[in-house]
Design an enzyme around this catalytic site. Structure first.
Site, short mmCIF file in Angstrom:
data_model
loop_
_atom_site.label_atom_id
_atom_site.label_comp_id
_atom_site.label_asym_id
_atom_site.label_seq_id
_atom_site.Cartn_x
_atom_site.Cartn_y
_atom_site.Cartn_z
N CYS A 2 1.82 -6.81 4.03
CA CYS A 2 3.16 -6.45 4.48
C CYS A 2 3.84 -7.70 5.02
O CYS A 2 3.25 -8.75 5.11
CB CYS A 2 3.08 -5.37 5.56
SG CYS A 2 2.09 -3.94 5.06
N ARG A 27 5.95 -9.06 -0.44
CA ARG A 27 4.66 -8.73 0.17
C ARG A 27 4.51 -7.23 0.43
O ARG A 27 3.40 -6.77 0.72
CB ARG A 27 4.51 -9.49 1.50
CG ARG A 27 4.44 -10.98 1.36
CD ARG A 27 4.37 -11.64 2.72
NE ARG A 27 3.16 -11.26 3.44
CZ ARG A 27 2.12 -12.04 3.61
NH1 ARG A 27 2.11 -13.24 3.08
NH2 ARG A 27 1.07 -11.63 4.28
N TRP A 80 3.74 -2.20 2.86
CA TRP A 80 3.05 -1.77 1.66
C TRP A 80 1.94 -0.84 2.13
O TRP A 80 1.01 -1.26 2.81
CB TRP A 80 2.48 -2.97 0.91
CG TRP A 80 1.88 -2.64 -0.42
CD1 TRP A 80 2.52 -2.51 -1.61
CD2 TRP A 80 0.49 -2.41 -0.70
NE1 TRP A 80 1.62 -2.22 -2.62
CE2 TRP A 80 0.38 -2.15 -2.09
CE3 TRP A 80 -0.67 -2.40 0.08
CZ2 TRP A 80 -0.84 -1.89 -2.70
CZ3 TRP A 80 -1.89 -2.13 -0.54
CH2 TRP A 80 -1.96 -1.88 -1.91
N ASN A 106 0.27 -6.30 10.27
CA ASN A 106 -0.28 -6.51 8.93
C ASN A 106 -1.80 -6.47 9.04
O ASN A 106 -2.36 -6.97 10.03
CB ASN A 106 0.12 -7.87 8.36
CG ASN A 106 1.57 -7.92 7.97
OD1 ASN A 106 2.27 -6.93 8.00
ND2 ASN A 106 2.02 -9.10 7.58
N GLY A 107 -2.46 -5.94 8.03
CA GLY A 107 -3.92 -5.92 8.05
C GLY A 107 -4.44 -4.50 8.01
O GLY A 107 -3.76 -3.56 7.60
N GLU A 485 -6.07 -11.42 -18.81
CA GLU A 485 -4.85 -11.70 -18.05
C GLU A 485 -3.62 -11.11 -18.73
O GLU A 485 -2.73 -10.57 -18.07
CB GLU A 485 -4.69 -13.21 -17.88
CG GLU A 485 -3.38 -13.67 -17.26
CD GLU A 485 -3.17 -13.19 -15.84
OE1 GLU A 485 -2.04 -13.35 -15.32
OE2 GLU A 485 -4.12 -12.65 -15.23
N LYS A 489 -1.13 -8.40 -16.98
CA LYS A 489 0.31 -8.59 -16.81
C LYS A 489 1.09 -7.38 -17.33
O LYS A 489 2.05 -6.94 -16.72
CB LYS A 489 0.78 -9.85 -17.54
CG LYS A 489 0.50 -11.12 -16.80
CD LYS A 489 1.32 -11.22 -15.52
CE LYS A 489 0.71 -12.18 -14.54
NZ LYS A 489 -0.50 -11.66 -13.86
N GLU A 492 0.71 -4.52 -14.90
CA GLU A 492 1.43 -4.77 -13.65
C GLU A 492 2.93 -4.56 -13.80
O GLU A 492 3.58 -4.00 -12.92
CB GLU A 492 1.20 -6.22 -13.19
CG GLU A 492 -0.18 -6.51 -12.63
CD GLU A 492 -0.30 -7.97 -12.23
OE1 GLU A 492 -0.75 -8.24 -11.11
OE2 GLU A 492 0.05 -8.85 -13.04
N HIS A 509 -18.21 -2.63 -30.43
CA HIS A 509 -19.09 -1.91 -29.51
C HIS A 509 -18.33 -0.87 -28.68
O HIS A 509 -18.76 -0.52 -27.58
CB HIS A 509 -19.80 -2.91 -28.59
CG HIS A 509 -20.65 -3.88 -29.33
ND1 HIS A 509 -21.91 -3.58 -29.79
CD2 HIS A 509 -20.40 -5.15 -29.73
CE1 HIS A 509 -22.42 -4.62 -30.43
NE2 HIS A 509 -21.51 -5.60 -30.40
N LYS A 608 2.15 -9.07 -3.14
CA LYS A 608 1.85 -10.44 -3.57
C LYS A 608 0.57 -10.97 -2.94
O LYS A 608 -0.32 -11.44 -3.63
CB LYS A 608 3.02 -11.36 -3.21
CG LYS A 608 2.84 -12.81 -3.65
CD LYS A 608 2.86 -12.95 -5.14
CE LYS A 608 2.82 -14.39 -5.58
NZ LYS A 608 2.69 -14.50 -7.04
#
Length: 613
Positions: A2, A27, A80, A106-107, A485, A489, A492, A509, A608
């Site tokens: 946050c 964030r 968040w 935050n946390g 990756e 993306k 996301e 497989h 982020k």
């Protein structure tokens, strides 16, 4: 995950606080709020709402209580959600029973349930579902007129991670802040204005001052109207970024801007670090431990999400060119197994922010064993830079888009430099070293050419595929992590598309069962040592009539016989192809997200800097 801002001074506190808070929306952006002390009415006014910071601004503009919001100090937060649903009640700041204490956090407080049970038995009434509110009631319990004493006593009971900013009606004219495993930075005035900012990220402070102090774990700071006090005083640092670095510069989104900044990120990552005639990389952050690095025989690399995929590419580089056995772990799993470590092993941590909680936890666990620790970090002064033995900065400036783009490219370049550095210590020939240096130096020009020519055609390709809801990405060797990756993306940014990445050799497989005309396959298939193997895999997909998008080397006409659509990238050495092959995948995800109406800079449910485990 946050964003926190605190302000104490005589200017327009709401304007300053909300301006700073907007810079932290990447964030967290489920909800936002603030609390401000009004001296005339001897009251703290609090406003918090679900949604973005704009919701708060609009409510203030359309209200008749703006006069109540004058005063100082004030604290701000954008959330968040971790504990409790997204709601006004769960938004920060939170207060105690008497509305004397207000705080933003935050946390994550791991023992909040036990503390809440105790406090409820003592008569405290809770108004939210969050872990944060427990802290407000703990401070209330210990408050005897002095806020900093109450905060210091309260945090001794907390297990987990926290960055706190706290104000009090009954002990006004100060902000008390504390941190443990979650960043906080104080902005120091460059003149004699006696106005201070405190925030969870440098980007919130940079428009106002460049003098900062990063709080360290277990420190408490008391910020008054004309001074501040930290238990252990330290000299302010100097910020390396400018307010102009955090603008869109005419681009519609930060994500697109940052993809387009990738060539510059490469230039900044290698600037002053290559000696072409000697085929060497000169990494100043490793200079003091160069002799110790000659002795290491194994490497463990840890990271989360995109950083872990960079680490996987790095493993191929380090084993092939430096001859060092290398293991890669997801940070959140590494600390729960028992890796075999000795004095000849080093741990390399990769984190854009330098504040990734799981990676820091892995770092601290390994430091207890006496193992050498290294870091690849973009943010100077971050926790990881202070806790590793040595490291390498990316030097690419702030990355605002939640999805990593230019930072991933930079991490790959830094890993190539690190490989060259260690390889030349161990037997990598002068000729090979010179060739690698030459190829690295040529990257940014090839990237600029590609981005200038291909962005429009990739947008057209996204329009063609924007109605598909499932994708598989496939790659081999250096480009297997790029398949992971690329899929990440797309997930996301263009949600709710479902995308998965696999090693091409694993297709038979299991994943091949999904191949049909409604399930596109994306192959990363440059002309490298596994090119023929990739073509065989493409034949198998084509036989099942699944659409194929191929990322291929310029001039490769053979691949057109198999792929429905081809995106060409410039030719470079095999170990550096991921730096080029990831660009079309980033652009494809970006344009898919925009076409689907997604917020590509702030995708839902994500933040982020992940500062909780």
């Amino acid at each position: 995950m946050c964003g926190i801002v605190g302000y104490i001074g005589k200017q327009d506190n709401i304007k300053i606080g909300l301006t700073a808070l907007k810079r932290l929306e990447y964030r967290g952006y489920d909800s936002a709020g603030f609390a401000v002390f009004n001296e005339e009415k001897n009251k703290i006014f609090c406003l918090k709402r679900t949604g973005r910071v704009d919701v708060l601004e609009n409510e203030i503009k359309n209200s008749n209580f703006s006069s109540d919001l004058t005063g100082s100090p004030s604290i701000f937060h954008t959330r968040w959600a971790t504990h409790g649903q997204v709601s006004d009640a769960n938004a920060h700041p939170h207060s105690d029973c008497q509305e004397n204490i207000f705080l933003a956090h935050n946390g994550i407080i791991e023992n909040y349930k036990e503390l809440k049970e105790i406090l409820e038995k003592e008569g405290h009434k809770f108004k939210s579902e969050t872990d944060t509110e427990v802290i407000a009631h703990l401070i209330e319990k210990n408050f005897k007129g002095n806020l900093e004493i109450a905060v210091r006593k309260a945090v001794k009971n907390l297990k987990g991670a926290y960055a706190l900013v706290v104000i009090s009606r009954d002990d006004p004219k100060k902000i008390v802040a504390a941190r443990l495993s979650s960043p906080l930075v104080i902005g120091i005035p460059e003149d004699n204005s006696n106005e201070y900012l405190i925030a969870s990220d440098q980007t919130a402070i940079v428009p106002f001052t460049k003098k900062i102090i990063n709080l360290e774990d277990n420190e408490v700071v008391v910020i008054g109207q004309d001074n501040f006090l930290i238990i252990k005083e330290r000299e302010p640092e100097r910020l390396e970024i400018d307010a102009d670095d955090i603008q869109k510069d005419g681009y519609p989104h930060f994500m697109l801007k940052e993809i387009m900044e990738s060539p510059e990120a490469v230039d900044n990552s290698i600037k002053g670090r290559l000696i072409p005639e000697e085929g060497l990389a000169m990494l100043g952050g490793l200079q003091d431990i160069e002799k110790e690095l000659r002795k290491i025989k194994r490497l463990n690399i840890v990271g989360c999400g995109t950083a872990s995929y960079a680490a996987m590419v790095g493993r191929y580089m380090l084993e092939e060119y430096a001859g060092i056995p290398t293991e890669v772990d997801i940070s959140s799993e590494f600390r729960y197994r028992k890796p075999i470590l000795d004095e000849a092993t080093a741990l390399l941590c990769i984190s854009q922010s330098g504040e990734t909680a799981d990676t820091l936890a892995a770092l601290r666990e390994i430091k207890r064993r006496g193992t050498m620790t290294l870091g690849i970090v973009n943010v100077p002064g971050s926790t990881m830079t202070r806790e590793t033995d040595a490291g390498i900065y990316n030097h690419i400036g702030p990355e605002i888009g939640v999805a990593a783009t230019k930072s991933f490219v930079s991490q790959l370049v830094i890993l190539a430099l690190f490989t060259l550095f260690l390889g030349r210590q161990r037997g990598l020939s002068l000729v090979k070293g010179q060739r690698i240096v030459q190829d690295i130096q040529g990257l940014s020009g090839k990237m600029r050419e590609f981005l200038g020519k291909q962005n429009g055609s990739i947008k057209e390709l996204a329009e063609k595929y924007s109605k598909f809801n499932n994708f598989i990405y496939l790659g081999r060797k250096y480009n297997y992590p790029i398949a992971l990756e690329g899929a990440l993306k797309l997930k996301e940014i263009a949600y709710p598309i479902h995308a998965e990445g696999f090693a091409s050799g694993e297709m038979k497989h299991g994943p091949l069962a999904l191949a049909d005309p409604n399930f596109p396959f994306v192959f990363i298939a440059p002309q490298d040592s596994v090119y023929e193997k990739n073509l065989s895999n493409m034949e198998e997909v084509k036989a099942r009539k699944a659409p194929i998008i191929a990322i291929a080397t310029e001039g490769d006409e053979r691949i057109r016989e198999l792929a429905d659509d081809v995106i060409y990238i410039p030719k470079t050495s095999e170990m550096l192809t991921p730096i080029l092959s990831v660009l079309p995948l980033q652009l494809f995800a970006y344009h898919m997200g925009v076409l689907r109406g997604c917020d590509v800079d702030k995708p839902r449910n994500l933040a982020k800097s992940v500062t909780v485990e």
